[in-house]
Design a protein around this motif. Structure first.
Motif, mmCIF file in Angstrom:
data_model
loop_
_atom_site.group_PDB
_atom_site.id
_atom_site.type_symbol
_atom_site.label_atom_id
_atom_site.label_comp_id
_atom_site.label_asym_id
_atom_site.label_seq_id
_atom_site.Cartn_x
_atom_site.Cartn_y
_atom_site.Cartn_z
ATOM 1 N N CYS A 236 -25.103 -32.542 35.177
ATOM 2 C CA CYS A 236 -25.387 -32.044 36.526
ATOM 3 C C CYS A 236 -24.168 -32.082 37.432
ATOM 4 O O CYS A 236 -24.245 -31.692 38.600
ATOM 5 N N HIS A 237 -23.035 -32.581 36.940
ATOM 6 C CA HIS A 237 -21.768 -32.632 37.675
ATOM 7 C C HIS A 237 -21.782 -33.611 38.847
ATOM 8 O O HIS A 237 -20.949 -33.520 39.740
ATOM 9 N N SER A 238 -22.710 -34.539 38.841
ATOM 10 C CA SER A 238 -22.702 -35.585 39.858
ATOM 11 C C SER A 238 -21.579 -36.573 39.563
ATOM 12 O O SER A 238 -21.255 -36.837 38.395
ATOM 13 N N ILE A 239 -20.985 -37.123 40.625
ATOM 14 C CA ILE A 239 -19.925 -38.118 40.467
ATOM 15 C C ILE A 239 -20.562 -39.497 40.324
ATOM 16 O O ILE A 239 -21.436 -39.871 41.104
ATOM 17 N N ILE A 240 -20.131 -40.254 39.325
ATOM 18 C CA ILE A 240 -20.761 -41.527 38.980
ATOM 19 C C ILE A 240 -19.705 -42.625 38.953
ATOM 20 O O ILE A 240 -18.620 -42.457 38.401
ATOM 21 N N GLU A 241 -20.056 -43.763 39.568
ATOM 22 C CA GLU A 241 -19.179 -44.934 39.545
ATOM 23 C C GLU A 241 -19.795 -45.993 38.649
ATOM 24 O O GLU A 241 -20.989 -46.275 38.738
ATOM 25 N N MET A 249 -23.409 -44.206 29.622
ATOM 26 C CA MET A 249 -23.977 -43.794 30.893
ATOM 27 C C MET A 249 -25.191 -42.900 30.664
ATOM 28 O O MET A 249 -25.169 -42.016 29.801
ATOM 29 N N THR A 250 -26.238 -43.144 31.425
ATOM 30 C CA THR A 250 -27.400 -42.264 31.449
ATOM 31 C C THR A 250 -27.576 -41.808 32.887
ATOM 32 O O THR A 250 -27.969 -42.591 33.751
ATOM 33 N N CYS A 251 -27.254 -40.547 33.148
ATOM 34 C CA CYS A 251 -27.326 -40.007 34.500
ATOM 35 C C CYS A 251 -28.781 -39.826 34.912
ATOM 36 O O CYS A 251 -29.697 -39.815 34.085
ATOM 37 N N ARG A 252 -29.019 -39.634 36.196
ATOM 38 C CA ARG A 252 -30.383 -39.390 36.669
ATOM 39 C C ARG A 252 -30.931 -38.058 36.162
ATOM 40 O O ARG A 252 -32.143 -37.846 36.173
ATOM 41 N N CYS A 253 -30.038 -37.180 35.665
ATOM 42 C CA CYS A 253 -30.512 -35.940 35.043
ATOM 43 C C CYS A 253 -30.829 -36.166 33.565
ATOM 44 O O CYS A 253 -31.143 -35.221 32.844
ATOM 45 N N LEU A 254 -30.720 -37.436 33.098
ATOM 46 C CA LEU A 254 -31.017 -37.898 31.741
ATOM 47 C C LEU A 254 -29.934 -37.547 30.721
ATOM 48 O O LEU A 254 -30.115 -37.768 29.529
ATOM 49 N N ARG A 362 -37.880 -45.565 35.661
ATOM 50 C CA ARG A 362 -36.484 -45.253 35.922
ATOM 51 C C ARG A 362 -35.633 -45.319 34.656
ATOM 52 O O ARG A 362 -34.793 -44.458 34.412
ATOM 53 N N LEU A 363 -35.843 -46.350 33.844
ATOM 54 C CA LEU A 363 -35.031 -46.534 32.647
ATOM 55 C C LEU A 363 -35.595 -45.732 31.488
ATOM 56 O O LEU A 363 -36.794 -45.435 31.425
ATOM 57 N N LEU A 364 -34.741 -45.418 30.520
ATOM 58 C CA LEU A 364 -35.192 -44.720 29.315
ATOM 59 C C LEU A 364 -35.931 -45.697 28.409
ATOM 60 O O LEU A 364 -35.620 -46.873 28.374
#
Length: 364
Positions: A236-241, A249-254, A362-364
């Protein structure tokens, strides 16, 4: 009605209100007198005498069964009629016509389903609405929502389903409506609510007859991301720290990817964790379990526990399926940062400690 069994029934009602407050993130009240009485072994022995009221006796059996399931590891709960007919969030017994079954098999009462959808509207990390890592089917749960909430969710779903870097919003400060995606847009986008025209390229007020220059704020954000070595989700091209933990990493877009190189997880040769961050995670978790007073009183024991936890994380940091147990005592959820004063759920494999909602939704 026997007074002891009335106490049990009233304590059950208090437990129900407490569970609802816990699932909604509301302020938790102190234990009631009835709840404290149920923790008294002497009082519990008095319940061995059969109740003259069969209905009250059945309710008491249910409350004791529910208490026993809450103290056992969640992954080891055997399937049974009592478990399959309880709401996974608040523990209420369910009737078929008043429940929703998620794709994973967990069941929700309509109230907890409504609360989850409501939370998703204001917390993007819960989107898409899911349980145990599997998205809920919208056509199945939308008819169970009140019409106003259903409409709000459908509007918000259009926004949350758009990649973050492609979202365009009205630049009228008293409007700020979501206008759609910038991808594939040929011209200015006009807000249907207030009529403001927005340039989809720079996401600022339309600048007819002027050459579009990329939004300075976006440029500054990308420069900061490069300077801080933040990563961009390839989905989703979100910036993640990365604050702690391993590079999985598991983004909120999964989307699951490597934080170092941003390729799909386990498709690269990068290291899977940063030793410094892993050690900090081990320290924080041991301190949460022991408490700051115990840490100060027994620094040698604390250090040994940290070393053991760090070694455990090196082998089990990449937890693909959590197995939960209850840990009593106040602590902060590692996912949503809410402070829960009574208990959290801790994964037996990777050791992450979270609240009930994060473990399910929230978690997988």
């Amino acid at each position: 009605m026997d007074e002891n069994w009335l106490t049990v029934a009233q304590a059950g009602e208090d437990d129900h209100r407490y569970a609802l407050a816990l699932s909604n993130g509301a302020e938790l009240q102190a234990q009631s007198a009835n709840q404290r009485l149920l923790e008294d072994p002497a009082f519990m022995r008095t319940l061995a005498t059969p109740s003259p009221d069969p209905a009250i006796r059945d309710d008491a059996v249910f409350e004791r069964d529910l208490a026993s399931t809450m103290t056992a590891p969640l992954s080891t709960r055997p399937p049974s009629p009592s478990t399959s007919s309880q709401c996974v969030i608040c523990g209420d017994r369910l009737r078929a016509q008043r429940s929703f079954r998620a794709p994973c098999g967990d069941q929700y009462c309509h109230g907890c389903l409504r609360d989850l959808v409501q939370a998703t509207i204001s917390d993007e990390s819960l989107y898409p609405v899911r349980c145990c890592g599997r998205p809920l089917v919208e056509r199945d749960f939308l008819p169970l929502l009140p019409s106003a909430l259903r409409t709000r969710f459908q509007i918000k779903s259009r926004e949350l389903g758009t990649p973050a870097m492609s979202r365009v919003y009205c630049q009228n400060p008293i409007c700020s409506a979501f206008l759609g995606s910038s991808e594939g847009s040929d011209g200015d986008m006009v807000c249907t609510a207030c009529g403001t025209a927005v340039c989809p390229a720079c996401k600022q007020i339309a600048h007819r007859r002027e050459k579009c220059v990329e939004n300075a704020a976006i440029q500054d954000l990308r420069a900061l991301a490069r300077d801080q070595q933040w990563q961009t989700c390839p989905g989703c091209h979100s910036i993640i720290e990365l604050n702690y933990g391993c590079y999985h990493m598991t983004c909120r877009c999964l989307t699951q990817f490597c934080y170092v190189c941003a390729v799909p997880w386990k498709n690269c040769l990068c290291r899977q964790w940063d030793e410094g961050r892993l050690y900090i995670t081990a320290q924080r978790r041991v301190e949460e379990e022991m408490g700051p007073r115990a840490v100060a009183a027994a620094p040698d024991i604390f250090q040994r526990e940290v070393e053991a936890r760090a070694e455990q994380l090196r082998s089990s940091h990449d937890c693909v399926r959590h197995s939960w147990r209850r840990r009593n005592g106040g602590a902060r959820c590692e996912e949503c940062s809410w402070y829960l004063r009574d208990y959290l759920l801790v994964c037996l494999h990777c050791g992450i400690a979270v609240c009930v909602r994060c473990s399910r939704n929230r978690l997988l």
